[in-house]
Design a protein around this motif. Structure first.
Motif, PDB file in Angstrom:
ATOM      1  N   TYR A  45       0.850  -1.191   0.000  1.00 12.00           N
ATOM      2  CA  TYR A  45       0.000   0.000   0.000  1.00 12.00           C
ATOM      3  C   TYR A  45       0.887   1.243   0.000  1.00 12.00           C
ATOM      4  O   TYR A  45       1.866   1.329   0.741  1.00 12.00           O
ATOM      5  CB  TYR A  45      -0.903   0.012   1.226  1.00 12.00           C
ATOM      6  N   ARG A  46       0.513   2.198  -0.825  1.00 15.19           N
ATOM      7  CA  ARG A  46       1.295   3.432  -0.905  1.00 15.19           C
ATOM      8  C   ARG A  46       0.838   4.464   0.129  1.00 15.19           C
ATOM      9  O   ARG A  46       1.640   5.210   0.666  1.00 15.19           O
ATOM     10  CB  ARG A  46       1.207   4.038  -2.308  1.00 15.19           C
ATOM     11  N   THR A  47      -0.445   4.533   0.363  1.00 25.06           N
ATOM     12  CA  THR A  47      -0.995   5.539   1.271  1.00 25.06           C
ATOM     13  C   THR A  47      -2.006   4.893   2.213  1.00 25.06           C
ATOM     14  O   THR A  47      -2.494   3.785   1.970  1.00 25.06           O
ATOM     15  CB  THR A  47      -1.693   6.676   0.501  1.00 25.06           C
ATOM     16  N   LEU A  48      -2.313   5.618   3.269  1.00 22.26           N
ATOM     17  CA  LEU A  48      -3.314   5.142   4.234  1.00 22.26           C
ATOM     18  C   LEU A  48      -4.683   5.020   3.568  1.00 22.26           C
ATOM     19  O   LEU A  48      -5.442   4.068   3.836  1.00 22.26           O
ATOM     20  CB  LEU A  48      -3.373   6.113   5.414  1.00 22.26           C
ATOM     21  N   ARG A  49      -4.987   5.946   2.712  1.00 19.34           N
ATOM     22  CA  ARG A  49      -6.272   5.904   2.003  1.00 19.34           C
ATOM     23  C   ARG A  49      -6.379   4.650   1.140  1.00 19.34           C
ATOM     24  O   ARG A  49      -7.448   4.034   1.056  1.00 19.34           O
ATOM     25  CB  ARG A  49      -6.415   7.168   1.142  1.00 19.34           C
ATOM     26  N   GLN A  50      -5.264   4.263   0.509  1.00 23.23           N
ATOM     27  CA  GLN A  50      -5.272   3.081  -0.334  1.00 23.23           C
ATOM     28  C   GLN A  50      -5.501   1.808   0.485  1.00 23.23           C
ATOM     29  O   GLN A  50      -6.141   0.858   0.016  1.00 23.23           O
ATOM     30  CB  GLN A  50      -3.950   2.973  -1.095  1.00 23.23           C
ATOM     31  N   VAL A  51      -4.999   1.790   1.715  1.00 20.86           N
ATOM     32  CA  VAL A  51      -5.231   0.639   2.596  1.00 20.86           C
ATOM     33  C   VAL A  51      -6.726   0.424   2.801  1.00 20.86           C
ATOM     34  O   VAL A  51      -7.253  -0.677   2.588  1.00 20.86           O
ATOM     35  CB  VAL A  51      -4.537   0.835   3.955  1.00 20.86           C
ATOM     36  N   PHE A  52      -7.427   1.477   3.190  1.00 18.97           N
ATOM     37  CA  PHE A  52      -8.860   1.357   3.453  1.00 18.97           C
ATOM     38  C   PHE A  52      -9.634   1.034   2.174  1.00 18.97           C
ATOM     39  O   PHE A  52     -10.572   0.222   2.190  1.00 18.97           O
ATOM     40  CB  PHE A  52      -9.389   2.649   4.085  1.00 18.97           C
ATOM     41  N   ALA A  53      -9.252   1.647   1.057  1.00 23.73           N
ATOM     42  CA  ALA A  53      -9.967   1.405  -0.200  1.00 23.73           C
ATOM     43  C   ALA A  53      -9.824  -0.048  -0.646  1.00 23.73           C
ATOM     44  O   ALA A  53     -10.818  -0.699  -1.023  1.00 23.73           O
ATOM     45  CB  ALA A  53      -9.438   2.343  -1.286  1.00 23.73           C
ATOM     46  N   LYS A  54      -8.607  -0.593  -0.581  1.00 22.09           N
ATOM     47  CA  LYS A  54      -8.376  -1.975  -1.008  1.00 22.09           C
ATOM     48  C   LYS A  54      -9.072  -2.967  -0.081  1.00 22.09           C
ATOM     49  O   LYS A  54      -9.645  -3.963  -0.539  1.00 22.09           O
ATOM     50  CB  LYS A  54      -6.873  -2.269  -1.057  1.00 22.09           C
ATOM     51  N   ILE A  55      -8.972  -2.727   1.217  1.00 18.19           N
ATOM     52  CA  ILE A  55      -9.626  -3.633   2.164  1.00 18.19           C
ATOM     53  C   ILE A  55     -11.129  -3.625   1.944  1.00 18.19           C
ATOM     54  O   ILE A  55     -11.783  -4.683   1.917  1.00 18.19           O
ATOM     55  CB  ILE A  55      -9.276  -3.238   3.619  1.00 18.19           C
ATOM     56  N   TRP A  56     -11.704  -2.455   1.764  1.00 18.36           N
ATOM     57  CA  TRP A  56     -13.152  -2.321   1.586  1.00 18.36           C
ATOM     58  C   TRP A  56     -13.616  -3.056   0.322  1.00 18.36           C
ATOM     59  O   TRP A  56     -14.620  -3.773   0.355  1.00 18.36           O
ATOM     60  CB  TRP A  56     -13.531  -0.851   1.503  1.00 18.36           C
ATOM     61  N   VAL A  57     -12.866  -2.908  -0.771  1.00 20.82           N
ATOM     62  CA  VAL A  57     -13.265  -3.508  -2.052  1.00 20.82           C
ATOM     63  C   VAL A  57     -12.929  -4.997  -2.103  1.00 20.82           C
ATOM     64  O   VAL A  57     -13.760  -5.827  -2.501  1.00 20.82           O
ATOM     65  CB  VAL A  57     -12.592  -2.762  -3.223  1.00 20.82           C
ATOM     66  N   ASP A  58     -11.693  -5.365  -1.711  1.00 23.48           N
ATOM     67  CA  ASP A  58     -11.218  -6.736  -1.887  1.00 23.48           C
ATOM     68  C   ASP A  58     -11.656  -7.689  -0.768  1.00 23.48           C
ATOM     69  O   ASP A  58     -11.864  -8.885  -1.017  1.00 23.48           O
ATOM     70  CB  ASP A  58      -9.694  -6.763  -1.993  1.00 23.48           C
ATOM     71  N   GLU A  59     -11.764  -7.176   0.460  1.00 22.91           N
ATOM     72  CA  GLU A  59     -12.016  -8.067   1.591  1.00 22.91           C
ATOM     73  C   GLU A  59     -13.311  -7.771   2.339  1.00 22.91           C
ATOM     74  O   GLU A  59     -13.738  -8.575   3.169  1.00 22.91           O
ATOM     75  CB  GLU A  59     -10.833  -7.997   2.564  1.00 22.91           C
ATOM     76  N   GLY A  60     -13.901  -6.639   2.061  1.00 24.46           N
ATOM     77  CA  GLY A  60     -15.151  -6.300   2.735  1.00 24.46           C
ATOM     78  C   GLY A  60     -14.925  -5.451   3.977  1.00 24.46           C
ATOM     79  O   GLY A  60     -13.855  -5.516   4.600  1.00 24.46           O
TER      80      GLY A  60
END
Length: 373
Positions: A211-226
């Protein structure tokens, strides 16, 4: 003769009439005086009622002013605790961020045994491959979490102490002291947990493949893992924070109390506070470390390449670690690193909090004194 005798009669009549007039005037005057007396009494009663009303109004104003002052004092104390706690947490975590990242990487991997030589090697490789700032990778997520976390923790601890009446009136309430610390930890952890998960994800990945940024962490988790993934490992964290926060606050407050009884000083200096905080940090880390291992494994299960199977529950994770790695190399892996970074972080945190809190109290009192003039 009859005429001569009539004159005295007239005189008597006039005299009599005069006396009657005088008497009438006297009676009228008396009546008029008597008539004015009730007016005087009414005026006196009205004046007394007016004075009572003014006194009551002044009492109400004083009571209202006192209540306002109490409310203002409480608000000031909360603000002071929030600011001091946020500053203390930020300073402490920034100081030990490289050690924290190293510890997390060893915690989640079972193929690499922990040692000081291995940890130094990891730090050296990270510096060579990614640069010095990589040692603080994930610290932005840490700051986003620790600033509200520490602010809430210290402030809620003050409120729980007040609610539970900890050490009120000189009493020694050890159990309540521990419970207040545990409740403060649960309160702050519950409100900031997703940020803790994001910090762990950034700490175990690099900027090229993770993950490059904190925002990307939340976005990926939300989309990929729920969205439920944002609270994966929450109960392990809560179970761990009970002994950690409870033991830390209990140890620190107890040492300060013993210091006061021995020396007579209620405010130990900075070095003494650092020492007390270090002892509190070592005790808290040791008491909660196995559950900290479980928490990290559950938080990073999708990004840890060595985790081939899922461990969805606390019990399954505990059993898996015990079977494959044992107690020493599993549940207490990296604890020696925590004995270094934990006391440093907690010592800085507690001493900084007390120092900043006292400075802010003085500033708030000075500001109030200017406003009240």
């Amino acid at each position: 003769m009859s005429r001569l005798l009539e004159k005295p009669n007239i005189a008597v009549s006039i005299t009599s009439t005069g006396s009657q007039l005088s008497s009438t005037v006297g009676i009228a005057s008396s009546n008029s005086t008597t008539a004015t007396e009730p007016g005087k009494e009414t005026s006196t009663v009205e004046d007394e009622d007016e004075r009572n009303a003014l006194t009551s109004e002044a009492a109400v104003q004083m009571t209202s002013s006192a209540k306002t002052t109490v409310v203002r004092d409480k608000i000031d104390e909360v603000l002071i605790s929030l600011i001091a706690g946020a500053a203390a947490g930020a300073l402490a975590k920034t100081t030990i961020a490289p050690l924290d990242r190293t510890k997390i990487n060893f915690q989640i991997r079972k193929d690499v045994p922990f040692s000081f030589r291995a940890s130094l090697h990891y730090l050296k490789n990270t510096y060579s491959n990614e640069g010095v700032l990589a040692l603080w990778r994930g610290n932005s997520a840490t700051m986003a979490r620790i600033v509200p976390y520490a602010a809430i923790q210290f402030t809620s601890h003050e409120q729980w102490r007040r609610i539970l009446q900890v050490d009120r009136d000189g009493t020694d309430t050890k159990v309540r002291r521990f419970v207040a610390g545990s409740l403060a930890g649960i309160t702050s952890q519950s409100l900031t947990y997703p940020l803790d998960l994001a910090r762990a994800r950034m700490a175990v990945t690099d900027k090229y493949t993770g993950y490059r940024t904190l925002r990307q962490v939340f976005a990926k988790i939300w989309v990929d893992e729920g969205p439920r993934t944002l609270y994966r490992g929450y109960w392990a964290t809560v179970l761990g924070v009970i002994p950690y926060a409870g033991t830390s606050f209990f140890t620190y407050e107890t040492l300060k109390r013993e210091y006061h009884e021995m020396v007579g000083n209620t405010k130990p200096n900075t070095l003494v506070s650092l020492a007390f905080g270090a002892a509190a940090g070592a005790a808290g880390q040791t008491a909660s470390y196995p559950l900290d291992i479980v928490r990290r494994r559950m938080q990073t299960i999708r990004v840890n390449t060595m985790a081939n199977e899922r461990c969805p529950t606390i019990l399954e994770t505990l059993m898996k670690i015990y079977r494959e790695e044992g107690i020493k190399n599993g549940f207490y892996k990296g604890l020696s690193m925590n004995w270094i970074k934990g006391p440093i972080a907690v010592g800085i945190s507690f001493s900084t909090y007390d120092l900043i809190k006292e400075l802010l109290r003085e500033l708030f009192h000075l500001k109030r004194g200017r406003l009240d003039r």
